[in-house]
Design a protein around this motif. Sequence first.
Motif, PDB file in Angstrom:
ATOM      1  N   ARG A 227       0.826  -1.199   0.000  1.00 29.92           N
ATOM      2  CA  ARG A 227       0.000   0.000   0.000  1.00 29.92           C
ATOM      3  C   ARG A 227       0.863   1.252   0.000  1.00 29.92           C
ATOM      4  O   ARG A 227       0.561   2.240  -0.653  1.00 29.92           O
ATOM      5  N   HIS A 228       1.956   1.206   0.751  1.00 37.50           N
ATOM      6  CA  HIS A 228       2.757   2.410   0.898  1.00 37.50           C
ATOM      7  C   HIS A 228       3.536   2.764  -0.361  1.00 37.50           C
ATOM      8  O   HIS A 228       3.795   3.932  -0.656  1.00 37.50           O
TER       9      HIS A 228
ATOM     10  N   ILE B 271      -2.208   0.842  -4.508  1.00 34.46           N
ATOM     11  CA  ILE B 271      -2.569  -0.474  -5.038  1.00 34.46           C
ATOM     12  C   ILE B 271      -4.060  -0.739  -4.821  1.00 34.46           C
ATOM     13  O   ILE B 271      -4.646  -0.267  -3.846  1.00 34.46           O
ATOM     14  N   ASN B 272      -4.674  -1.435  -5.748  1.00 34.78           N
ATOM     15  CA  ASN B 272      -6.083  -1.820  -5.589  1.00 34.78           C
ATOM     16  C   ASN B 272      -6.180  -2.963  -4.590  1.00 34.78           C
ATOM     17  O   ASN B 272      -5.457  -3.949  -4.688  1.00 34.78           O
ATOM     18  N   GLU B 273      -7.042  -2.801  -3.593  1.00 33.90           N
ATOM     19  CA  GLU B 273      -7.236  -3.872  -2.614  1.00 33.90           C
ATOM     20  C   GLU B 273      -8.639  -4.429  -2.787  1.00 33.90           C
ATOM     21  O   GLU B 273      -9.611  -3.709  -2.646  1.00 33.90           O
ATOM     22  N   VAL B 274      -8.727  -5.688  -3.105  1.00 34.12           N
ATOM     23  CA  VAL B 274     -10.032  -6.291  -3.403  1.00 34.12           C
ATOM     24  C   VAL B 274     -10.201  -7.575  -2.607  1.00 34.12           C
ATOM     25  O   VAL B 274      -9.317  -8.437  -2.608  1.00 34.12           O
ATOM     26  N   SER B 275     -11.335  -7.721  -1.930  1.00 36.33           N
ATOM     27  CA  SER B 275     -11.600  -8.987  -1.231  1.00 36.33           C
ATOM     28  C   SER B 275     -12.054 -10.016  -2.242  1.00 36.33           C
ATOM     29  O   SER B 275     -12.923  -9.749  -3.068  1.00 36.33           O
ATOM     30  N   ALA B 276     -11.478 -11.192  -2.168  1.00 41.50           N
ATOM     31  CA  ALA B 276     -11.853 -12.231  -3.129  1.00 41.50           C
ATOM     32  C   ALA B 276     -11.750 -13.606  -2.483  1.00 41.50           C
ATOM     33  O   ALA B 276     -11.239 -13.763  -1.377  1.00 41.50           O
ATOM     34  N   GLU B 277     -12.246 -14.596  -3.211  1.00 36.88           N
ATOM     35  CA  GLU B 277     -12.174 -15.982  -2.729  1.00 36.88           C
ATOM     36  C   GLU B 277     -11.401 -16.821  -3.705  1.00 36.88           C
ATOM     37  O   GLU B 277     -11.458 -16.596  -4.922  1.00 36.88           O
ATOM     38  N   LEU B 278     -10.708 -17.815  -3.175  1.00 31.71           N
ATOM     39  CA  LEU B 278     -10.032 -18.765  -4.047  1.00 31.71           C
ATOM     40  C   LEU B 278     -10.858 -20.046  -4.061  1.00 31.71           C
ATOM     41  O   LEU B 278     -11.149 -20.614  -3.009  1.00 31.71           O
ATOM     42  N   VAL B 279     -11.273 -20.453  -5.248  1.00 30.10           N
ATOM     43  CA  VAL B 279     -12.094 -21.652  -5.334  1.00 30.10           C
ATOM     44  C   VAL B 279     -11.490 -22.636  -6.320  1.00 30.10           C
ATOM     45  O   VAL B 279     -10.784 -22.252  -7.255  1.00 30.10           O
ATOM     46  N   GLN B 280     -11.790 -23.891  -6.097  1.00 28.00           N
ATOM     47  CA  GLN B 280     -11.347 -24.932  -7.019  1.00 28.00           C
ATOM     48  C   GLN B 280     -12.417 -25.120  -8.070  1.00 28.00           C
ATOM     49  O   GLN B 280     -13.577 -25.321  -7.755  1.00 28.00           O
ATOM     50  N   GLU B 281     -12.053 -24.985  -9.315  1.00 31.95           N
ATOM     51  CA  GLU B 281     -13.052 -25.195 -10.364  1.00 31.95           C
ATOM     52  C   GLU B 281     -12.362 -25.779 -11.578  1.00 31.95           C
ATOM     53  O   GLU B 281     -11.317 -25.295 -12.004  1.00 31.95           O
ATOM     54  N   SER B 282     -12.968 -26.768 -12.123  1.00 31.29           N
ATOM     55  CA  SER B 282     -12.401 -27.481 -13.270  1.00 31.29           C
ATOM     56  C   SER B 282     -10.939 -27.833 -13.041  1.00 31.29           C
ATOM     57  O   SER B 282     -10.088 -27.633 -13.891  1.00 31.29           O
TER      58      SER B 282
ATOM     59  N   ILE C 153      -3.731  -5.549  -6.553  1.00 32.94           N
ATOM     60  CA  ILE C 153      -3.460  -5.381  -7.983  1.00 32.94           C
ATOM     61  C   ILE C 153      -2.931  -3.976  -8.209  1.00 32.94           C
ATOM     62  O   ILE C 153      -3.640  -2.994  -7.953  1.00 32.94           O
ATOM     63  N   ARG C 154      -1.712  -3.886  -8.687  1.00 29.50           N
ATOM     64  CA  ARG C 154      -1.151  -2.568  -8.927  1.00 29.50           C
ATOM     65  C   ARG C 154      -1.785  -1.952 -10.172  1.00 29.50           C
ATOM     66  O   ARG C 154      -2.005  -2.652 -11.165  1.00 29.50           O
ATOM     67  N   PRO C 155      -2.085  -0.648 -10.123  1.00 30.68           N
ATOM     68  CA  PRO C 155      -2.709   0.009 -11.273  1.00 30.68           C
ATOM     69  C   PRO C 155      -1.964  -0.219 -12.588  1.00 30.68           C
ATOM     70  O   PRO C 155      -2.585  -0.255 -13.646  1.00 30.68           O
ATOM     71  N   GLN C 156      -0.644  -0.367 -12.515  1.00 30.79           N
ATOM     72  CA  GLN C 156       0.087  -0.507 -13.771  1.00 30.79           C
ATOM     73  C   GLN C 156      -0.075  -1.901 -14.357  1.00 30.79           C
ATOM     74  O   GLN C 156       0.297  -2.122 -15.507  1.00 30.79           O
ATOM     75  N   HIS C 157      -0.623  -2.834 -13.594  1.00 31.93           N
ATOM     76  CA  HIS C 157      -0.798  -4.193 -14.103  1.00 31.93           C
ATOM     77  C   HIS C 157      -2.200  -4.430 -14.635  1.00 31.93           C
ATOM     78  O   HIS C 157      -2.579  -5.577 -14.902  1.00 31.93           O
ATOM     79  N   ILE C 158      -2.970  -3.350 -14.730  1.00 33.44           N
ATOM     80  CA  ILE C 158      -4.274  -3.431 -15.400  1.00 33.44           C
ATOM     81  C   ILE C 158      -4.163  -2.577 -16.651  1.00 33.44           C
ATOM     82  O   ILE C 158      -3.808  -1.404 -16.571  1.00 33.44           O
TER      83      ILE C 158
END
Lengths: 367, 279, 367
Positions: A231-232, A238-249, A283-288
């Motif tokens: 963050r610093h 940096i973008n901070e987003v809550s997400a889940e990791l799931v198993q799929e396929s 996710i850093r802004p430069q990586h979008i």
Amino acid sequence: MAHLELIEICKGFNEPVLDRLSFSVEKGEFFVVDGPSGIGKTTLLRCVAGLETLDGGRIMLDGQDVTREPPYRRKTAMTFESYALYPHLTVFENIASPLIAHKTDPATIRRRVQEVTTLLRIDHLLDRKPHEISGGQKQRTALGRTLIAKPKVFLLDEPISHLDAKIRAELRLQFHTLEELREVATIYVTHDYAEALSLGDRIGVMGNGGLVQIGTAHEVFLNPSSLFVARHLGQPSINEVSAELVQESGMLQVALGALKFPVAGKHAAVLQSRNQPQVTLGIRPQHIRLGTTLKSTDSTTLSAKVEVFEALGAYGVMMANLSGTSLTLLTDSESHYSAGEDVSLTLDTSEFFYFHPETGSNLMLGA
Amino acid sequence: MSESNYRLVKILLLVFLTIWLLFTLFPLYFQLITSLKPVAEINAMIPTFWPKTLRLGNYAGIFADPGSLKSLIDSLIVSVCNTLLSLFLGTLAGYALARFLKGVIGENLAFWILSNRMFPPVAVLIPMFFLFDATPWGTDSYISLILLYLVFNLPLATWLMMVFFRDAPKELEEAAYLDGYTPLRAFFKVTLPLVFPGMISVAMLCWIFAWNEYLFANLLTGTTVKTFPVHIPSFTSGSQTLWNLVMAFSMVAMLPPVILFILLRRYMVRGLSLGVVKG
Amino acid sequence: MASVTLNNVNKIYDSRKGPVHAVQNMNLEIKDGEFVALLGPSGCGKTSTLRMIVGLEEISSGTIHFDDQVVNDLTPEKRNVAMAFETYALYPNFTIAENLGFPLEVRGIPESERRQKVQEIARLLRITDLLEQRPGQLSGGQQQRVSLGRALIRDPAVFILDEVMSHLDAHLKFQMLFELKRIHQSLGKTMIYVTHDQMEALALSDRVAVMANSILQQFGDRNDLYHRPANRFVADFIGEPATNFFEAEIREVSGSLSLQVNESLAFEMDANRQQAVRESGVQRAIVGLRPQYIGLEPLEGGGSVQTELLVNEYLGERSILDVQAGSALFRALAPPETSASRGERMTLHYHPGNVMVFHPESEVFLG
């Protein structure tokens, strides 16, 4: 053995500021301490200089324990954030001050002052008083006074933060090219992460009480040990987003609201083993990127709506809404985007960070 | 503010200042012309606002009495010595209070010192007489006045110097430590030059108080030591006060403070505005 | 909402050293609902101009119109302007709600209406949960928003912001920029923003009035200022990193003109510029080239220069290359992955269309 060693130093006023802080600086190393304002960076420098007495811990300089030495006997020199130039003395006398204190002979004084001021390009200001010179010149005078003493450690406290962007860029270059600074150990303190990244051989990111991560510029920026560090460093944040990791396929996927996309190959194995379904994505802004060009196999393209766009000069900043999540990204500055416009965003998943939702530590590192 | 309002304010200001100036300068003017009048004229029923005859000889006349010159010299001795002493002690104490005695104890101590300046001097008049009478040098001596005036000047000097030292950035002393100066050398090399304008204004204030003091000088001294305020009542002839000579003598006694003030006015303003040049 | 027009406005102060001409012949037309920035270094006259628009200073000569009305002799309240200050100026003993409502209370607006308006403004500025607190309990950014709210609640015709970001740290500043832009989009008011930070000015405004030395240098939008600066000052002041400047001689080789800086460095010009230079008849010129317009990527129809790398400054989202060609030092922007080291020879590419040429004496933009 390291040139300067700080061992478990503790210092507090009404509350603890430095809590068992330890690090070491090699001879010739330019060590940058970077952290938000008020975190205790100046306190740290003052402890090393001897202007504050430690509540605990030791400071070793060139093999000797200097913890109890008063500042006028330690071989350290410091530039203050406010320059602390003597207003009643000329630039010459200010810079010569350390030599006068050690009763050096006048001929040597004159020669050394000439050397230093020529190097810093202020040799035409020797007869002026501090209130007659500009901010950048004051800063160089303060630096000259620090350099001339030939100390064992240079301590620089936010030396250029009060100057405008142009002069800062010039002085950064000067810090890079000054050989004198590379002969001894230097601790440079700043709250400007760009300065830290540019100048430091190693960077110590400072959090509450101590250094939360120490590493090279690339290490701390591309491999932050925690959300705090990530963050610093970086503008926009940096973008901070809550997400889940799931198993799929059979693959590990990131679930963001209704969206799902695969975790990058290099992250999958470690994340799998960590067994932490809830994460904070960094996710850093430069990586979008805008558009659909896939940078690598580890990219995902999704559609979003523009919220705000600002052209900030050499680049542009856009906030776009991706299925309910606001993301900030960097764009070029020449095009114009209006609110409500539909755009395609390509996310470079190989550059994602995964942080523990409570502790904030980087899940990819250690246990 | 519109143009006409602005002009009106300017005119009112001018009128007010003119009245104020007349009010403050008139006594001085009257003093000057009285000092140039002959005896006959000063007692005239209707006071004259311009001397009918100019008697410059009045000024020479006052010095016919050798006591006059002596009194001026005595005043000088007492006031200068006291000022130097007040300044010296006050500076050291002020520095200590500013730098070392922070916190509750320091604040209380500083306030107590200042409070000494707050009671009316006449309250200690009699006790001081007995106090100095008991000393080997007695009341009628230079030392007694010099020390006595400390009672009033020292709290003031201490308090003001404390404020000036507080205003002097501590960082400059710290920079000096890092340059290699011990605290003592740093004090002389860095701190003292910074508060120097303040010291000048403190010295002026102490000196003016000591120079003009009448009450204690009159009670304690009069023979061996005679400061000029005590000497003024001697300008009598029988039962008549020679106001022209009194005024002339006062004019002379006024000169040193006025000249000093004009010479040092730059320091007075800078010192009293309690600001230090931030380099 | 109102348009603001300045006609030949001058401001002359009396000072001990004689009259100071703080604003010289200022002509400015701000459209209704436009967001305009007054930009310039300290002492350039922007604050004096601002104070004349608000009504805090008398206008020495010239007229200021709000829509069709001459406002020279009107007090600030009569002009219906509101101003947000650098120092917030909140009443510490009142709650936020009371602070916001104060301008209405002073005007005798009934309490029910006041409460409603306070709620509206709080919602707009997203401070509804702070209404019962006191300023001392709020952070700098929150206080800033309250200060804006208090100015906006009066529904002024013109809204003036005086250096409102100078006390915010980088992260907060970024957020506030977006906030202000959003507020302007919602309210559509005429806003005049005074600052010395060119990034803020360019990010927020439709057009920017650049001032220096009491004179308006240029009034235009981002495109104008970037690609067609009025003079060297504007080219230098606008843009981060700062524009590179060189002194060059005009050389003619087989009918086409080029800019020769030294034996190792020369720049080409496109046809339009060559024409402009030919017409002006100058033998020398000042050359300006922005760091973002010279880099490692080869360009179609572009020129190139040979340089030696001094420093590769890694700044996280980008790198700045400090390079040298002959005796000329300048900067180029490069992607953060660039791994060049000191002493390396680099070929940098630029497009002649981005080369700015200025008159060697008057420093006026030639093309």
